[in-house]
Design a protein around this motif. Structure first.
Motif, PDB file in Angstrom:
ATOM      1  N   SER A  17       0.841  -1.208   0.000  1.00  0.00           N
ATOM      2  CA  SER A  17       0.000   0.000   0.000  1.00  0.00           C
ATOM      3  C   SER A  17       0.875   1.258   0.000  1.00  0.00           C
ATOM      4  O   SER A  17       0.663   2.177  -0.786  1.00  0.00           O
ATOM      5  N   VAL A  21       1.116   4.012  -3.138  1.00  0.00           N
ATOM      6  CA  VAL A  21       0.806   5.430  -2.975  1.00  0.00           C
ATOM      7  C   VAL A  21       2.008   6.264  -3.405  1.00  0.00           C
ATOM      8  O   VAL A  21       1.869   7.274  -4.107  1.00  0.00           O
ATOM      9  N   TYR A  79      -2.631  10.487   2.890  1.00  0.00           N
ATOM     10  CA  TYR A  79      -2.567   9.028   2.925  1.00  0.00           C
ATOM     11  C   TYR A  79      -2.406   8.518   4.363  1.00  0.00           C
ATOM     12  O   TYR A  79      -3.152   7.623   4.809  1.00  0.00           O
TER      13      TYR A  79
END
Lengths: 362, 553
Positions: A17, A21, A79
């Motif tokens: 993840s 990003v 994020y």
């Protein structure tokens, strides 16, 4: 502090993840940098002079560097805020990972910015020095700030004028700028140059207009209640149009001077001149030897003393050249003297003053 | 007070001053740092409001290119008061006098500042200065901007005399406060609190105190010379009599550049406290954040001429100032990156205070980037004194200082008042502020680059659309602040009791009741580590190690 960084715990968060990003943010940065690269600044704000000297390129370089920083800081903040937000099923006293710092990372984000700033600094310095380089064959124009208008002086024009002015295209220009009262500023956005017009100081701007057109000259330094309206227009025109404008202005200036009462130096009255001298000039000048300086030099024997230095404009002291300085004022290495208009001197005052100075030159 | 006395007072189990009994001693001429802090908060808060009203008047005028809402004279007075009030009477007293006074002594485990009476005196230089400044409105207000460059500032009436006197007076208080804080941080820290165990807000307060102490003297010379020029006609700034107008700018910016850091460094401190509390993890790179604060302060004394790149200094003078100015981006960048990295692997609580800090990270980054652009002399030649500069300073001082201060208000409000604010209202306040702040100031970059100078009552009609948009956003931004007042009143009347440590923070101010008792600490705590070790036992001696750090809001 013997805090142990739990490396396993910290690496666990550098997962798929996180890297996806990071990749997305990198792609966004690249796209933005490409868009900036192909963006013609010229189309947003025209460049009309060589004084750009790569200022726009410098600006773009800074946008290149700034864009990834902006994208990554904001992207990671959003994020992390989403990913690590406390969930209601977690205990109230849940804590994050005990990460006190990662030394290599801290070194990188110190060293890379230092490097970028040095590159930017060197590039800016090179550009900076080119801004100060006078060019051969430049047209020397003087611009003097007043509350609230720009006065222009051209070589070959007997006196100055206010307002709109013309410059020939593709000929280097040296603008000598100063001010008669408070600080003003000389800014033509399309030329990308700006310097303050500082009373008591002459600054030079060097540029070559390259695009025919009319551009605003704007005062950007606050100069009193008329500041917002202190602007005029600079017209960049072809050589032929410039010559036409120049001869027209020559005539206009001559007519204006004639209308204001022509200067008749033979008709001066020394007694009246003395009264004017005491009222207006004696604040700065004494009637004593040249070296007896108050603000300006002493003026006795100015027309007869062979040891008297040449006048500040380089001419020998004659009634005509002295009258010229009184009329037009002076600004240079020995000080600043306002012109006749600013001093409230009429043409007859000037001739009376010259007569008085003559009478004091034995 | 000699060092010995300070040592004795610090260690002995007795108060530094007795609890006041009369109303006047308790609330008006109080020597208690907490009361002085609240007094600073109220007065500087009012000044920020007043300054904001002047800003809104400016924006009303600029809704049209040739509006007649204000005369040029009134317009000039409006931006002069906006800047002057905001810098010297609003933001500086707020970040030092209010936050510094209330929080710093608590965070170092002290019972008060080193010189409590002097602290009261510092505060009481402030209201008279306000009165002097505001009374100038009745006698011909100063109107050459907060920078008051001569000669134009000397053309105004007697207002400039009021202005110099008022700013000088407020400078006396600022200098004494700086002296007081510096002594306090050096001498009054709880046992065991070494410099590298101090909370980062304490670092920030100490560094700010050094800046104030050194720089304010230069401001005093600038003000004094302006005063003498106006009152006694001394020709400092009259070139026809041998004066040099640019001299003022050197003295003014030798103070006012560090002053920018006086405004932002305490906010760096506030941000460094809020982030670990709500990220529930240690601050990333404690030492680098602390040392970068120090290096920013050192550099800040060597960059003043970057405000004067168009004043005619010549390339060999401007070049070193340019490069040093750019280097400030390095320690500032370190901070931004460290704060962002603190969020990594966190257990994030998105409270109002935290939202404001995240907003700060976003907007202050933009302010930092445009700062580097302005530091490059050739680019500055185009951008200087335009709306680009106005946009930059507001991204730094509103998007930076004020955004961080709002976070600080939401963060320490429960400690000061003992009551919680409404998180729901607070979040509305944040989002409206964040959106309309950007809507107000982002377009200013463009109008500036395209050719709109600052400080103009009239402008080129080509910029009408953008200016109208900016003005409407500015009105809505002001409207957002009503939510803060509503929240404050609601909290004071009906807010739930906060308890000692509602956020579960670990710095010392949260180890005691809210509001803190008169002597702060019944026993002076001993300190064993930095406060940011979330997940570990509290690094304090009993009974302070027993406080719960579970968030209870």
């Amino acid at each position: 502090m013997a805090h142990q960084v739990n490396n396993i715990d910290f690496r666990r968060h550098l997962d798929r993840s996180f890297w996806s990003v990071t990749l997305v943010l990198a792609v966004i940065s690249v796209i933005l940098v490409v868009l900036i690269a192909i963006w013609p600044i010229n189309g947003t704000l025209a460049v009309a002079a060589t004084s750009d000297y790569g200022i726009d390129a410098l600006f773009k370089f800074m946008l290149f560097v700034a864009t990834p920083i902006f994208v990554f800081v904001n992207g990671y903040v959003v994020y992390f805020a989403r990913r690590y937000k406390h969930r209601s099923d977690e205990p109230a006293d849940a804590v994050g990972i005990p990460l006190y710092g990662v030394v290599p990372l801290e070194i990188w984000w110190t060293v890379i910015p230092v490097f970028l700033m040095v590159v930017l600094g060197v590039w800016s310095a090179v550009t900076l020095f080119s801004l100060y380089k006078p060019q051969a064959g430049a047209l020397n124009v003087e611009a003097i700030g007043h509350q609230w208008k720009f006065e222009l002086r051209y070589p070959g024009l007997k006196s100055s004028f206010y307002g709109d002015f013309y410059l020939p295209v593709n000929r280097p220009v040296t603008m000598n700028i100063t001010s008669a009262d408070v600080i003003h500023s000389f800014w033509v956005p399309q030329f990308r140059v700006k310097l303050d017009m500082v009373p008591g100081m002459v600054q030079q701007l060097h540029f070559t207009p390259t695009e025919v057109g009319s551009y605003p000259l704007i005062c950007t330094e606050f100069c009193g209640i008329g500041h917002g309206d202190m602007r005029t227009t600079v017209h960049v025109v072809s050589q032929a149009d410039y010559a036409k404008w120049f001869s027209g202005t020559q005539q206009k200036v001559a007519q204006a001077a004639a209308a204001a009462g022509s200067l008749n130096l033979t008709a001066g009255d020394a007694a009246k001149g003395q009264a004017v001298f005491e009222q207006k000039c004696s604040v700065c000048h004494s009637m004593a030897a040249f070296a007896q300086k108050k603000v300006g030099p002493g003026l006795q024997n100015i027309l007869s003393d062979p040891a008297h230095p040449k006048l500040v404009d380089g001419s020998a002291a004659t009634p005509e050249s002295v009258a010229h300085i009184i009329q037009n004022g002076y600004s240079g290495d020995i000080g600043v003297m306002p012109n006749a208009q600013a001093n409230g001197l009429s043409s007859s005052d000037v001739s009376n003053l010259v007569a008085y100075l003559k009478s004091q030159s034995k | 007070m000699s060092t010995d006395t300070i040592e004795i007072l610090r260690r002995a189990d007795k108060p530094i001053h007795p609890a006041p009994e009369s109303f006047i001693k308790k609330y008006i001429f109080s020597v208690d740092h907490k009361v002085v802090g609240i007094q600073y908060f109220i007065v500087s808060g009012l000044m920020i409001l007043l300054s904001g009203l002047f800003a809104e008047a400016i924006r009303v005028q600029l809704t049209g290119p040739h509006n007649t809402f204000l005369t040029p004279q009134q317009f000039d007075e409006a931006f002069t008061f906006h800047g002057t009030l905001m810098v010297w009477f609003g933001a500086i007293p707020l970040v030092t006098g209010a936050f510094g006074n209330f929080v710093m002594p608590l965070q170092i485990g002290a019972r008060d500042v080193a010189f409590p009476w002097l602290n009261m005196f510092s505060f009481w230089t402030f209201p008279p200065a306000v009165l002097i400044l505001l009374s100038s409105l009745a006698f011909g207000a100063p109107n050459a901007g907060w920078t008051e460059y001569p000669p134009v500032s000397l053309q105004a009436g007697v207002g400039i005399v009021f202005w110099t006197t008022a700013v000088f007076t407020v400078g006396i208080g600022a200098t004494l406060t700086a002296l007081n804080f510096l002594t306090t941080v050096i001498k009054m820290r709880a046992p065991g609190m070494t410099f590298t165990r101090m909370p980062l807000f304490v670092w920030a307060s100490a560094v700010t105190a050094v800046l104030s102490l050194v720089a304010t003297t230069a401001l005093a010379s600038a003000l004094g010379s302006l005063f003498l020029s106006h009152v006694f006609n001394v020709p400092f700034y009259d070139p026809t009599r041998g004066g040099t107008v640019v001299l003022f700018q050197h003295m003014f910016w030798f103070y006012s550049h560090p002053a920018v850091y006086i405004l932002i460094i305490p906010v760096f401190g506030i941000v460094s406290e809020i982030i670990p509390t709500f990220a529930r993890k240690p601050i990333f790179g404690y030492k680098l954040i602390a040392y970068s604060t120090v290096s920013i302060a050192l550099l800040s004394f060597m960059v003043w001429a970057h405000h004067m790149f168009t004043s005619g200094l010549g390339p060999w003078v401007t070049m070193p100032f340019m490069i040093l100015s750019m280097l400030i981006a390095v320690p500032t960048g370190i901070k931004i990156f460290s704060w962002t990295a603190t969020l990594f692997g966190s257990n994030l609580r998105l409270t109002t205070a935290m939202l404001f800090v995240l907003g700060f990270l976003s907007t202050f980054t933009i302010g930092g980037i445009t700062g580097v652009m302005l530091a490059s002399v050739p680019v500055d030649w185009h951008e200087h004194a335009t709306y680009f500069l106005v946009a930059h300073i507001h991204y730094v001082l509103f998007g930076g200082t004020l955004m961080g201060v709002l976070g600080g208000i939401y963060y320490w409000w429960p400690k000061v008042t003992g009551r919680l604010m409404s998180e729901k209202l607070g979040k509305w306040h944040f989002w409206l502020t964040f959106i309309f702040f950007n809507a107000t100031f982002l377009p200013m970059h463009f109008v500036g680059l395209l050719g709109m100078p600052r400080r103009v009552a009239y402008y080129d009609p080509a910029f009408h659309g953008l200016n109208l948009f900016i003005s409407i956003s500015a009105f809505l931004l002001a409207g957002a602040f009503l939510l803060l007042f509503a929240n404050a009143f609601w909290s004071l009347k009906k807010g739930p009791a906060a308890g000692p440590n509602p956020w579960g923070a670990r710095t010392l101010e949260w180890m005691i009741s809210s509001p803190p008792p008169h002597y702060n600490f019944k026993e002076i705590p001993e300190v064993y580590a930095t406060p940011y070790g979330y997940g570990e036992p509290l690094p304090y001696s009993a009974p302070y190690d027993q406080v719960s750090t579970t968030p209870t809001y």
